[in-house]
Motif scaffolding. Structure first.
Motif, PDB file in Angstrom:
ATOM      1  N   GLY A 207      -5.401   6.104   7.441  1.00 52.25           N
ATOM      2  CA  GLY A 207      -4.933   6.062   8.817  1.00 52.25           C
ATOM      3  C   GLY A 207      -3.684   6.877   9.074  1.00 52.25           C
ATOM      4  N   TYR A 208      -2.673   6.716   8.217  1.00 55.74           N
ATOM      5  CA  TYR A 208      -1.385   7.380   8.463  1.00 55.74           C
ATOM      6  C   TYR A 208      -1.340   8.794   7.894  1.00 55.74           C
ATOM      7  N   TYR A 209      -1.643   8.936   6.602  1.00 59.11           N
ATOM      8  CA  TYR A 209      -1.536  10.246   5.969  1.00 59.11           C
ATOM      9  C   TYR A 209      -2.572  11.244   6.471  1.00 59.11           C
TER      10      TYR A 209
ATOM     11  N   GLY B 194      -3.852  -2.513   3.304  1.00 60.99           N
ATOM     12  CA  GLY B 194      -2.635  -1.729   3.483  1.00 60.99           C
ATOM     13  C   GLY B 194      -2.788  -0.319   2.946  1.00 60.99           C
ATOM     14  N   LYS B 195      -3.411  -0.202   1.782  1.00 59.69           N
ATOM     15  CA  LYS B 195      -3.648   1.119   1.193  1.00 59.69           C
ATOM     16  C   LYS B 195      -4.577   1.940   2.065  1.00 59.69           C
ATOM     17  N   ILE B 196      -5.628   1.321   2.579  1.00 63.57           N
ATOM     18  CA  ILE B 196      -6.568   2.029   3.449  1.00 63.57           C
ATOM     19  C   ILE B 196      -5.867   2.506   4.717  1.00 63.57           C
ATOM     20  N   ALA B 197      -5.072   1.630   5.333  1.00 66.31           N
ATOM     21  CA  ALA B 197      -4.376   1.976   6.567  1.00 66.31           C
ATOM     22  C   ALA B 197      -3.417   3.147   6.360  1.00 66.31           C
TER      23      ALA B 197
ATOM     24  N   GLY C 230       0.802  -1.216   0.000  1.00 72.39           N
ATOM     25  CA  GLY C 230       0.000   0.000   0.000  1.00 72.39           C
ATOM     26  C   GLY C 230       0.835   1.265   0.000  1.00 72.39           C
ATOM     27  N   ILE C 231       2.079   1.168   0.432  1.00 73.55           N
ATOM     28  CA  ILE C 231       2.964   2.339   0.467  1.00 73.55           C
ATOM     29  C   ILE C 231       3.234   2.875  -0.930  1.00 73.55           C
ATOM     30  N   ILE C 232       3.303   1.977  -1.928  1.00 77.32           N
ATOM     31  CA  ILE C 232       3.645   2.412  -3.281  1.00 77.32           C
ATOM     32  C   ILE C 232       2.469   2.245  -4.244  1.00 77.32           C
TER      33      ILE C 232
ATOM     34  N   LEU D 147      -5.770   1.193  13.049  1.00 80.38           N
ATOM     35  CA  LEU D 147      -5.897   0.136  14.040  1.00 80.38           C
ATOM     36  C   LEU D 147      -6.881  -0.938  13.566  1.00 80.38           C
ATOM     37  N   LEU D 148      -8.007  -0.530  13.007  1.00 80.84           N
ATOM     38  CA  LEU D 148      -9.001  -1.488  12.527  1.00 80.84           C
ATOM     39  C   LEU D 148      -8.446  -2.329  11.375  1.00 80.84           C
ATOM     40  N   ALA D 149      -7.667  -1.695  10.477  1.00 75.44           N
ATOM     41  CA  ALA D 149      -7.053  -2.433   9.374  1.00 75.44           C
ATOM     42  C   ALA D 149      -6.075  -3.478   9.905  1.00 75.44           C
ATOM     43  N   VAL D 150      -5.308  -3.107  10.925  1.00 72.63           N
ATOM     44  CA  VAL D 150      -4.357  -4.047  11.519  1.00 72.63           C
ATOM     45  C   VAL D 150      -5.101  -5.213  12.175  1.00 72.63           C
ATOM     46  N   ILE D 151      -6.186  -4.915  12.866  1.00 71.25           N
ATOM     47  CA  ILE D 151      -6.971  -5.971  13.521  1.00 71.25           C
ATOM     48  C   ILE D 151      -7.509  -6.963  12.496  1.00 71.25           C
TER      49      ILE D 151
END
Length: 235
Positions: free
Chosen positions: A194-196, A187-190, A179-181, A204-208
């Motif tokens: 989540g991050y940006y 991963g893209k959603i997180a 998802g970073i690239i 957190l929900l994506a990780v769960i």
């Protein structure tokens, strides 16, 4: 960070993102993981078989330089960090898929990163086969192909399933990193939400969900491995 995490507004925004994005993101993650695992098996399984069957004393003896070349390639690909490998695989992904970003395009670097790992896991499983069984098959006049397909692989099925389970959970983790690239899925959603955008509840929900997926894959693999293990059936 903690203020946005515990705020009602943060949870409301996260819930809206969950409703609009998570179901499709879950499907993308599942699709990429399963397809990448299948292609990795298609490439890695024959390589793992060659590493064992073609070795000294193997049923399909191969020139030492061939095995040495295979080992070098596998070790080289395994030593490259996945993020760098994804970037290096852009031209190949663009050649195969037509684009270097997106859900389908992320399958290319995932396969490149995973098949050497799968090959080593297959090699480990096949080396666990009792050599007496192989020798018995040879004494009965079985051909190398018959020994590989009817003795070595069937005898190592429980171990292969366990190792494939390890591979699929590893690929699942790699798919989240893609998802970073520009890769799709959870991963893209997180990363994007989540991050940006500092929506840490979404991250957190994506990780769960990813953790739950790992547990599901691991439970299925463990169940199949135990069910197909002849040693446990004979006890």
């Amino acid at each position: 960070m903690l203020e946005s995490f515990f705020s009602a507004e943060g949870w409301q925004t996260a819930w809206e993102i969950v409703k609009s994005e998570f179901l499709f993101g879950l499907w993308e993650t599942f699709y990429v993981t399963v397809v990448s695992t299948l292609f990795s098996l298609v490439i890695g399984l024959p390589l793992g078989v060659l590493l064992v069957a073609g070795d000294k004393g193997g049923v399909l003896r191969m020139p030492s330089w061939v095995l040495h070349t295979l080992n070098v390639i596998i070790n080289l690909l395994r030593s490259v960090p996945f993020l760098l490998l994804m970037i290096m695989a852009f031209p190949l992904a663009r050649l195969i898929v037509g684009t270097a970003v997106g859900t389908t395009a992320s399958i290319v670097p995932l396969v490149i990163a995973a098949f050497p790992f799968v090959a080593r896991l297959v090699e480990t499983s096949l080396r666990e086969v009792n050599p007496n069984i192989v020798e018995a098959a040879q004494s009965m006049g079985a051909s190398p192909f018959e020994i590989i397909t009817k003795v070595m692989i069937p005898e190592s099925v429980p171990s292969l399933i366990s190792n494939v389970t390890i591979a699929i959970t590893t690929i699942l983790g790699y798919s989240a990193m893609s998802g970073i690239i520009g890769g799709g899925g959870l991963g893209k959603i997180a990363i994007n939400y989540g991050y940006y955008r500092y929506k840490y509840v979404v991250m957190l929900l994506a990780v769960i969900i990813l953790v739950i997926m790992v547990q599901v894959f691991q439970s299925i693999g463990t169940h199949l491995s135990i069910k197909l293990d002849k040693r446990l059936k004979n006890k």
